[in-house]
Design an enzyme around this catalytic site. Structure first.
Site, PDB file in Angstrom:
ATOM      1  N   SER A   1     -29.178   6.522  28.366  1.00 49.26           N
ATOM      2  CA  SER A   1     -29.653   5.630  27.386  1.00 49.26           C
ATOM      3  C   SER A   1     -30.886   5.039  27.797  1.00 49.26           C
ATOM      4  CB  SER A   1     -28.604   4.554  27.218  1.00 49.26           C
ATOM      5  OG  SER A   1     -28.710   3.895  26.070  1.00 49.26           O
TER       6      SER A   1
ATOM      7  N   ASP B   1     -43.397  12.197  29.046  1.00 51.22           N
ATOM      8  CA  ASP B   1     -44.295  12.582  27.984  1.00 51.22           C
ATOM      9  C   ASP B   1     -45.706  12.164  28.234  1.00 51.22           C
ATOM     10  OD1 ASP B   1     -42.328  13.794  26.924  1.00 51.22           O
ATOM     11  OD2 ASP B   1     -41.813  12.034  25.411  1.00 51.22           O
TER      12      ASP B   1
ATOM     13  N   LYS C   1     -27.309  10.666  26.638  1.00 52.41           N
ATOM     14  CA  LYS C   1     -26.910   9.541  25.525  1.00 52.41           C
ATOM     15  C   LYS C   1     -28.121   9.315  24.580  1.00 52.41           C
ATOM     16  CE  LYS C   1     -24.070   5.702  24.664  1.00 52.41           C
ATOM     17  NZ  LYS C   1     -24.923   4.526  23.892  1.00 52.41           N
TER      18      LYS C   1
END
Length: 704
Positions: free
Chosen positions: A470, A481, A496
């Site tokens: 999460s 990224d 998740k």
């Protein structure tokens, strides 16, 4: 906050059903159940992120799930029962729409009949000694096992299951006798015959206890199971809380609990360990692991109680207990070996879920390791403590000790506050998008770090595993990224990519009774590169083999998860200030490939997967003994994994030293943590990586 989740169920519609409602015995015409069904259907179809069409396909899935939920080991229903039930296989959708509970009541009444009949089965079987010389096996892959065609076949199923329960006890008792003989040469060992009888009697006692608990189950317990089979068909995180469960859920959020410090989950007939609370008794003892199945529970030296088949709430009651008391757990490891462990219960406090750091010296340089067990925030306190401010403070303290790189440990971090995940990401970049959040039928909203301040601009490594979930995945994905950090750890994180809200169902009726709440999925997360973290998680830049490498663990191991998908990429600029980012990653991969311990861990992971896939149990005593001892012998090949140690030394940051001198309990917790870090091959490799990362000289020039 629900925002897009705004709808109103017309109160008059519900009033039409309940004007004559009174507290009555549960019957097929009890309006309360129909009200709950109506509200549940409306809330799910109007509010869930990805609502399902309630049609024949939905009906069949609910049908299968309900039957499997109430008879997971196929020891109650006959094939003839299933044949009778099957006429409803594609009718449950119509019954939901028409507030018709015929299917539920039909199955519920048959279950009561079959469980009552089965009371005679186990008593009759356990009245006679077992023949452990017969060559027979029990297949515990119940999902692919057929239902008994008649009562004779059902009795054979019961016989095998009870024989196995007795066999495992008998094996333990024989080993206990051997141990007593070793301790006292004058001790007269009990005979096999006597121990077999004692084992059967213990199994009988356990079964009597089980049926006492079954008899205590109320109509509401079974009805809640049925309702959950409907709600969980939308996705595995959408769960109905009946009033009593909702109350326990609220209590569990208080942050302090006496017990062993583990989160447990029901897995078929078993109680499975799904998380260890950092700093808790089980975590400190170091023997209980995620994936272990708890078979028996003993209070100190008392006779162990078999909890296989026990309801999760009841099992937890036996496992938890007062601070300072001992609980002995008989556990089945993921490799199939059986082990008895002792844990001294303690108070598991919220303090242990807060950020903490350690200073480590490596090759003449100083580095910091920061452990973040969860992304926490408390809106109830005026000056609330949260993981963002704590992380920023910890970084400042480490900077004063001239650390040259940071490792942030997110292993086993199940997530928490989205807000703090965004803010913590912002501590390591200038500013920019961190995550995309999407409600159903809407464009994704880009959540940004708007603060240009950078708390740490040096080398950064983030350590994850398959249980990092999460909010952990949001932070790790953003850092990956931006190429701000090297992500190192398991093959991928938990996967998740959804968020839930607890929705009070009572706002839609005027009954005089509480009908509970619904934890429902309302949003989905996406990385700034456009990919969802759902199912895919975050794939490590550097993959470290671990015991879960070949097992389906995480979101993809759950039934009915939402799918992976993509949205358009957000606009962002790579951090791009490492001089040797790709080189460091490649060097680490070569190191791992040539490391004998990592090779052994990988071999162990393959063996564990093979062991998990073996669902056949020998019921012949000698074959059972040989198989168990073979597993135990095989596991010794991997003993050195747990004996691994580094030459690194970990210590508390300077600010914490006075606190340790004043607080003995805190000092013991830090000592245990540092001891674990020293033996941690994953931390060692993370430090190898961070020590090699170099910042471009021109970045320092621009910054200064």
């Amino acid at each position: 906050m629900i925002r897009k989740f705004k709808f109103v169920l017309p109160i008059l519609f519900v009033l039409g059903l309940i004007t004559s409602f009174h507290s009555v015995a549960h019957t097929e015409t009890d309006p309360k159940d129909k009200v709950l069904l109506t509200i549940l259907k409306y809330v799910l179809t109007q509010g869930h992120y990805q609502p399902k069409e309630i049609d024949d396909a939905f009906s069949e899935k609910v049908y299968t799930k309900f039957i499997e939920s109430i008879d997971p080991s196929k020891r109650y229903f006959l094939q003839s029962d299933i044949d009778e039930f099957s006429i409803y296989k594609d009718l449950i959708d119509d019954q939901i729409n028409n507030e018709d509970l015929t299917f539920f009541f039909f199955v519920y009444e048959r279950l009561k009949l079959r469980t009552e009949e089965s009371k005679a089965y186990y008593k009759e079987i356990l009245a006679h000694k077992f023949d452990f010389d017969l060559n027979d096996t029990l297949n515990v892959d119940y999902e692919n096992t057929a239902y008994a065609k008649n009562k004779n076949e059902l009795l054979k199923t019961w016989n095998k299951q009870l024989k196995f329960n007795t066999l495992s006890r008998l094996y333990d008792k024989l080993n206990d006798e051997e141990d007593k003989k070793k301790e006292d040469s004058t001790y007269e060992k009990k005979s096999f015959k006597v121990l077999e009888k004692e084992s059967r009697e213990a199994t009988l006692t356990s079964m009597n206890d089980l049926y006492e608990r079954i008899d205590e189950l109320t109509y509401s317990d079974w009805f809640s199971t049925f309702i959950n089979c409907i709600s969980e068909e939308f996705d595995p995180h959408t769960t109905y809380f009946d009033p009593s469960v909702k109350k326990r859920f609220d209590i569990s959020m208080a942050g302090k609990l006496e017990g062993i410090g583990a989160r447990l989950q029901k897995k078929n007939d078993y109680t499975k360990v799904v998380e260890l609370i950092s700093g808790g008794p089980a975590w400190k003892a170091g023997e209980l692991e995620v994936g272990d199945l708890i078979l028996k529970v003993a209070q100190g030296d008392e006779e162990p109680l078999d909890i296989v088949g026990m309801r999760l709430d009841d099992a937890i009651e036996y496992i938890k207990g007062k601070k300072g008391t001992e609980v002995k757990l008989t556990i089945k490891k993921v490799d199939g070996t059986i082990k008895v462990i002792s844990i001294i219960r303690d108070v598991v406090e919220l303090e242990e879920t807060f950020v903490k750091s350690s200073v480590v010296k490596k090759d003449g340089k100083t580095f910091g390791v920061i452990n973040l067990p969860k992304f926490y925030i408390d809106f109830d306190e005026k000056n609330y403590r949260n993981s963002t401010t704590d992380m920023a403070l910890e970084i400042e303290r480490l900077k004063k000790e001239n650390v040259e790189g940071l490792v942030i440990d997110l292993r086993d971090n199940g997530g928490g506050s989205l807000q703090t995940a965004i803010e913590i990401s912002g501590l390591f970049i200038n500013k920019g998008p961190i995550v995309q959040v999407k409600y159903r039928d809407s464009e994704p909203s880009i959540k940004k770090d708007k603060d240009p301040k950078i708390q740490w601009d040096g080398p950064l490594v983030i350590l994850v595993n398959e249980l990092s979930a999460s909010a952990s995945e949001i932070f790790a994905a953003a850092m990956q990224d931006y190429k701000r950090a090297v992500i190192i750890g398991g093959k991928q994180t938990y996967g998740k990519g959804t968020v839930q809200t607890v929705y009070d169902l009572n706002r839609h009726h005027n009954l005089n009774e509480d009908i509970g709440a619904l934890k429902m999925t309302i949003q989905k997360f996406y990385r700034i590169n456009g990919g969802s973290t759902q199912l895919e998680g975050v794939k490590s830049d550097i993959m470290l083999p671990d015991r879960f490498s070949y097992m389906p663990i995480g979101e993809r191991d759950l039934e009915n998860p939402l799918e992976f998908d993509k949205v358009p990429e957000a606009t962002y600029t790579l951090w791009n200030n490492y001089e040797n980012f790709d080189t460091v990653i490649n060097d680490s991969k070569k190191r791992i490939a040539n490391n004998e311990y990592f090779k052994l861990i990988d071999t162990n992971a393959k063996w564990l997967k093979e062991s998990q896939d073996d669902t056949s149990i020998y019921l012949n005593f000698e074959a059972y003994k040989k198989d168990l001892e073979s597993h135990q012998k095989e596991s010794l090949k991997f003993k050195s994994i747990n004996e691994y140690t580094t030459n690194l030394t970990f210590s508390s940051p300077l600010y914490e030293i006075p606190l340790l001198n004043e607080d003995k309990d805190l000092a013991e917790k830090r000592e245990a943590w540092h001891k674990n870090l020293k033996k941690d091959i994953y931390i060692e490799e993370a430090l190898n990586v961070v020590s090699q990362l170099k910042i471009k000289p021109e970045y320092h020039l621009v910054k200064n």
